[in-house]
Design a protein around this motif. Structure first.
Motif, mmCIF file in Angstrom:
data_model
loop_
_atom_site.group_PDB
_atom_site.id
_atom_site.type_symbol
_atom_site.label_atom_id
_atom_site.label_comp_id
_atom_site.label_asym_id
_atom_site.label_seq_id
_atom_site.Cartn_x
_atom_site.Cartn_y
_atom_site.Cartn_z
ATOM 1 N N UNK A 39 1.001 64.097 18.868
ATOM 2 C CA UNK A 39 0.647 63.964 20.283
ATOM 3 C C UNK A 39 1.482 64.855 21.198
ATOM 4 N N UNK A 40 2.460 65.552 20.647
ATOM 5 C CA UNK A 40 3.324 66.395 21.474
ATOM 6 C C UNK A 40 2.587 67.658 21.915
ATOM 7 N N UNK A 41 3.017 68.205 23.040
ATOM 8 C CA UNK A 41 2.485 69.481 23.523
ATOM 9 C C UNK A 41 3.364 70.581 22.931
ATOM 10 N N UNK A 42 2.783 71.405 22.055
ATOM 11 C CA UNK A 42 3.537 72.460 21.374
ATOM 12 C C UNK A 42 3.158 73.822 21.948
ATOM 13 N N UNK A 43 4.151 74.507 22.495
ATOM 14 C CA UNK A 43 3.954 75.862 23.004
ATOM 15 C C UNK A 43 4.659 76.833 22.077
ATOM 16 N N UNK A 44 3.928 77.826 21.581
ATOM 17 C CA UNK A 44 4.498 78.846 20.702
ATOM 18 C C UNK A 44 4.745 80.108 21.513
ATOM 19 N N UNK A 45 5.994 80.560 21.534
ATOM 20 C CA UNK A 45 6.368 81.780 22.245
ATOM 21 C C UNK A 45 6.765 82.821 21.208
ATOM 22 N N UNK A 46 6.014 83.902 21.151
ATOM 23 C CA UNK A 46 6.283 84.926 20.146
ATOM 24 C C UNK A 46 6.140 86.316 20.719
ATOM 25 N N UNK A 47 5.909 87.271 19.839
ATOM 26 C CA UNK A 47 5.777 88.663 20.263
ATOM 27 C C UNK A 47 4.485 89.240 19.706
ATOM 28 N N UNK A 48 3.832 90.057 20.506
ATOM 29 C CA UNK A 48 2.652 90.773 20.026
ATOM 30 C C UNK A 48 3.114 91.861 19.050
ATOM 31 N N UNK A 58 -5.740 75.270 16.364
ATOM 32 C CA UNK A 58 -5.703 73.902 16.900
ATOM 33 C C UNK A 58 -4.343 73.218 16.801
ATOM 34 N N UNK A 59 -3.419 73.769 16.030
ATOM 35 C CA UNK A 59 -2.099 73.147 15.916
ATOM 36 C C UNK A 59 -1.180 73.475 17.088
ATOM 37 N N UNK A 60 -1.627 74.354 17.996
ATOM 38 C CA UNK A 60 -0.790 74.753 19.124
ATOM 39 C C UNK A 60 -1.560 74.570 20.427
ATOM 40 N N UNK A 61 -0.863 74.023 21.414
ATOM 41 C CA UNK A 61 -1.495 73.795 22.714
ATOM 42 C C UNK A 61 -1.459 75.043 23.583
#
Length: 370
Positions: A39-48, A58-61
């Motif tokens: 139920x957590x809001x998961x934000x993925x911060x990465x690099x192009x 669907x595993x990342x909000x």
């Protein structure tokens, strides 16, 4: 190892590993985190471009590239404006915790460090004599995440899987159909590499191309990357029959992944596309040079290397070798990858090609579904 500071966080920021291959290797841990915190809001911060692999997953909000704020590469500290934009975004995000800030672009890491958000960095360790050799990197990341993130222990670690939409899969099949590859088994080839030290010489690779398109009668798809289109086209020119060799331009990474899944086999240097091919269940032969197969070889992939031991090759942790850091071989005049013979590669490909490969169905484009 430090454990997750917030037992049931509502909003998590995950800093992804920088390279395409590194990101693919950490996917099982990331999916395990979603299972632990459904139920957590998961934000993925990465690099192009690597972060593009997670778009629509669907595993990342939310999936955010660091370039959005103005950070251009891993070592970039960013302008004052870029750092300010990121700082404001972090405040607005109201994150309970940041995971693996140490993986972020340098400037992003510094801004996160200055913010009042709890940070948890995992540490990947390697078992010295762990077997099998394939997949050690994935297992190392998984073990660290199990310990630090409290993931559920399983009898065996999961393998990486990519979520590719049906629309993208259909587009890839159409690309192949237009080129007469709908019912044939093509061999994908990626002559690209992040540095010349990791690139098997085109002269030798060209002999393999002539063997595949001539003696073996196999059509090939030659994959390129931004800035490396010339390398791919030079290789294409060496095919025995031009009609049996097709150029794949630098598409969006998910489109590239879907096209790789159309191949019956894949030949690559140690690159991100090697990891994508393995994640898409495509039998793969990988040519290794200054990087270690003990760290980066995916499960189910056949490795080919010179076989020589090099004291500069890093075999017990993630990270570049001294040769790669200095962008030159520290022992000889050319990279150790040049010592890999054509016979080694064709023998490895024969092992892979001896099986009968059927064209991929849409459900097989994504290990784990789309």
């Amino acid at each position: 190892m430090q454990a997750m500071a917030v037992e049931s966080p509502n909003r998590l920021l995950i800093c992804l590993r920088y390279g395409i291959g590194d990101l693919v290797m950490e996917l099982p841990a990331l999916r395990g985190l979603r299972s632990r915190l459904p139920k957590a809001h998961l934000t993925a911060l990465g690099a192009a471009p690597a972060v593009a692999l997670l778009e629509g997953d669907p595993d990342f909000d939310a999936v955010i590239p660091a370039q959005r704020f103005g950070f251009q590469h891993w070592g970039h500290r960013g302008t004052a404006a870029a750092r300010e934009r990121l700082g404001e975004w972090l405040i607005a995000g109201a994150f309970d915790q940041v995971l693996d800030a140490s993986h972020a672009v340098v400037g992003v890491r510094e801004v996160i460090s200055a913010a009042a958000i709890p940070v948890l960095n995992t540490e990947s360790s390697f078992e010295t004599n762990e077997e099998p050799l394939e997949g050690r990197g994935v297992r190392s990341i998984w073990r660290s995440a199990v310990q630090a993130w409290g993931l559920a222990e399983t009898g065996s670690h999961p393998e990486p899987n990519l979520h590719i939409s049906e629309a993208v899969c259909q587009s890839a099949r159409h690309f192949c159909y237009q080129r007469g590859l709908g019912d044939r088994v093509a061999v994908g080839i990626a002559p690209i590499a992040s540095t010349e030290l990791k690139r098997w010489p085109l002269e030798q690779l060209g002999k393999v191309v002539r063997w595949l398109t001539g003696e073996q009668g196999r059509p090939i798809l030659v994959f390129s990357a931004p800035g490396e289109e010339k390398v791919a086209r030079e290789l294409l020119a060496q095919a025995v029959l031009p009609g049996r060799a097709e150029f794949v331009p630098p598409f969006h990474l998910q489109q590239t992944a879907a096209l790789i899944a159309c191949c019956g086999a894949f030949l690559s240097n140690d690159t991100g596309l090697m990891h994508i091919a393995a994640a898409m269940d495509v039998p793969t032969v990988a040519v290794f040079g200054p990087t270690s197969q003990r760290v980066y070889l995916p499960a189910g992939t056949v490795a080919v290397s010179s076989g020589s031991e090099c004291s500069h090759r890093v075999t017990d942790r993630f990270g570049p070798s001294p040769c790669l850091l200095q962008n030159r071989c520290l022992i000889g005049r050319e990279s150790c990858i040049s010592a890999v013979s054509v016979e080694q590669v064709t023998a490895a490909l024969e092992r892979v090609l001896c099986h009968s490969f059927e064209p991929q169905q849409s459900s097989q484009f994504s290990r784990g579904g789309a």
